[in-house]
Design a protein around this motif. Structure first.
Motif, short mmCIF file in Angstrom:
data_model
loop_
_atom_site.label_atom_id
_atom_site.label_comp_id
_atom_site.label_asym_id
_atom_site.label_seq_id
_atom_site.Cartn_x
_atom_site.Cartn_y
_atom_site.Cartn_z
N VAL A 177 0.86 -1.18 0.00
CA VAL A 177 0.00 0.00 0.00
C VAL A 177 0.90 1.23 0.00
O VAL A 177 1.58 1.52 0.98
CB VAL A 177 -0.94 0.01 1.23
N ASP A 178 0.91 1.96 -1.12
CA ASP A 178 1.82 3.10 -1.27
C ASP A 178 1.06 4.39 -1.00
O ASP A 178 0.72 5.15 -1.90
CB ASP A 178 2.41 3.10 -2.69
N TYR B 248 18.59 8.43 2.80
CA TYR B 248 18.18 7.12 2.31
C TYR B 248 16.72 6.91 2.70
O TYR B 248 16.32 7.21 3.82
CB TYR B 248 19.03 6.00 2.92
N THR B 249 15.93 6.36 1.78
CA THR B 249 14.54 6.04 2.07
C THR B 249 14.21 4.67 1.49
O THR B 249 14.97 4.10 0.70
CB THR B 249 13.55 7.07 1.45
N SER B 250 13.03 4.19 1.87
CA SER B 250 12.48 3.03 1.18
C SER B 250 12.00 3.50 -0.20
O SER B 250 12.12 4.67 -0.56
CB SER B 250 11.32 2.43 1.99
N ALA B 251 11.40 2.58 -0.94
CA ALA B 251 10.87 2.94 -2.26
C ALA B 251 9.43 3.42 -2.20
O ALA B 251 8.83 3.71 -3.23
CB ALA B 251 10.97 1.73 -3.19
N LEU B 252 8.88 3.55 -1.00
CA LEU B 252 7.49 3.94 -0.82
C LEU B 252 7.38 5.44 -0.52
O LEU B 252 8.16 5.98 0.25
CB LEU B 252 6.85 3.11 0.29
N LYS B 253 6.38 6.08 -1.12
CA LYS B 253 6.36 7.55 -1.11
C LYS B 253 6.12 8.16 0.27
O LYS B 253 6.48 9.31 0.50
CB LYS B 253 5.35 8.08 -2.12
N ARG B 254 5.54 7.41 1.20
CA ARG B 254 5.35 8.01 2.53
C ARG B 254 6.69 8.29 3.21
O ARG B 254 6.77 9.19 4.05
CB ARG B 254 4.44 7.15 3.40
N TRP C 72 20.14 11.83 -2.45
CA TRP C 72 19.09 10.92 -1.99
C TRP C 72 19.15 9.61 -2.75
O TRP C 72 19.33 9.61 -3.97
CB TRP C 72 17.73 11.59 -2.19
N GLU C 73 19.01 8.52 -2.02
CA GLU C 73 18.87 7.21 -2.63
C GLU C 73 17.68 6.49 -1.99
O GLU C 73 17.45 6.62 -0.78
CB GLU C 73 20.12 6.34 -2.40
N GLN C 74 16.95 5.76 -2.82
CA GLN C 74 15.89 4.92 -2.28
C GLN C 74 16.25 3.45 -2.50
O GLN C 74 16.82 3.09 -3.53
CB GLN C 74 14.53 5.26 -2.90
N HIS C 75 15.93 2.63 -1.51
CA HIS C 75 16.25 1.21 -1.56
C HIS C 75 15.00 0.41 -1.19
O HIS C 75 14.45 0.58 -0.08
CB HIS C 75 17.38 0.87 -0.58
N SER C 76 14.56 -0.45 -2.07
CA SER C 76 13.38 -1.27 -1.77
C SER C 76 13.64 -2.23 -0.61
O SER C 76 12.70 -2.70 0.03
CB SER C 76 12.94 -2.05 -3.01
N GLY C 77 14.92 -2.50 -0.33
CA GLY C 77 15.25 -3.33 0.81
C GLY C 77 14.82 -2.72 2.13
O GLY C 77 14.71 -3.42 3.14
N LEU C 78 14.56 -1.41 2.15
CA LEU C 78 14.10 -0.71 3.34
C LEU C 78 12.58 -0.62 3.41
O LEU C 78 12.04 -0.02 4.34
CB LEU C 78 14.70 0.70 3.40
N ASN C 79 11.89 -1.22 2.44
CA ASN C 79 10.43 -1.17 2.44
C ASN C 79 9.85 -1.85 3.68
O ASN C 79 10.49 -2.69 4.31
CB ASN C 79 9.87 -1.89 1.21
N GLU C 80 8.59 -1.51 3.96
CA GLU C 80 7.87 -2.15 5.05
C GLU C 80 7.71 -3.65 4.76
O GLU C 80 7.76 -4.07 3.59
CB GLU C 80 6.50 -1.49 5.24
#
Length: 216
Positions: free
Chosen positions: A35-36, A63-69, A84-92
């Motif tokens: 849920v994004d 660094y953030t997850s790949a989710l916009k929140r 800034w870098e986003q990493h899906s490995g940091l997703n919920e």
């Protein structure tokens, strides 16, 4: 020791935050990685309050997850020009087929039993159609390895999610994964972590700190 070597920092400071509030948070709806959602009005105010409190910190990277929140929670830092870098490995964590559903007794009981199984050691048990804490931990490891492989980024800001945050903190602070629920979290809370490259260990300088939100 060469001058180049002597100039390599021996410590890294990580400001680890959970994203601000969304309408799903407010309504008690499980979001997970599927849920994004956007921040709601309070979540945007929390992000602004955090920015005002920490805008003078010289962050080397966000660094953030790949989710916009998570993106929205740190957007003013990104807009200020910080890389800034986003990493899906940091997703919920993926909560599976029950993500995004209005709370009900059946789902609530399912989650209660699932989390109890994790706390008692069953960290390889996945949510139906989703992930286990152990699977989340495995995908988090490359993201953390990437962050730690850059010692010249002495101070970084990392924005992620509640359950994923609990999981990653067990790894960083060398706790058993089944103890993840001992780490409290709330929307836009802060864990300030110091990593020592010589001992290859973390310690927490602040835990679930929300003093920047006073007045909201």
């Amino acid at each position: 020791m060469s001058n180049t070597q002597s100039n390599i920092p021996t410590k890294k400071t990580i400001y680890l935050i959970r994203h601000g509030e969304t309408e799903f948070n407010r309504q008690g709806i499980v979001q997970g990685s599927g849920v994004d959602s956007d921040l709601n009005e309070l979540g945007r105010a929390q992000a602004e309050a955090f920015f005002q409190s920490y805008k003078n910190i010289n962050f080397d990277k966000v660094y953030t997850s790949a989710l916009k929140r998570t993106h929205q929670s740190v957007h003013k830092f990104i807009e200020s020009g910080i890389p800034w870098e986003q990493h899906s490995g940091l997703n919920e964590i993926s909560w599976g087929i029950r993500e995004g559903r209005v709370p009900n007794d059946i789902d609530n009981e399912y989650y209660k039993v699932l989390i109890e199984s994790w706390v008692t050691g069953g960290v390889d048990m996945a949510a139906e159609g989703g992930e286990s804490p152990l699977q989340v931990l495995e995908r988090q490891k490359p993201a953390i390895e990437t962050i730690l492989s850059r010692p010249h980024e002495e101070t970084v800001l990392v924005a992620m999610h509640g359950r994923a945050m609990r999981i990653i903190l067990t790894m960083l602070l060398d706790k058993p994964l089944h103890e993840m629920d001992t780490f409290e979290h709330s929307n836009l809370c802060l864990y300030k972590l110091i990593y020592d490259y010589e001992t290859q260990s973390f310690f927490a300088e602040l835990e679930c700190d929300t003093t920047h939100l006073f007045g909201l």
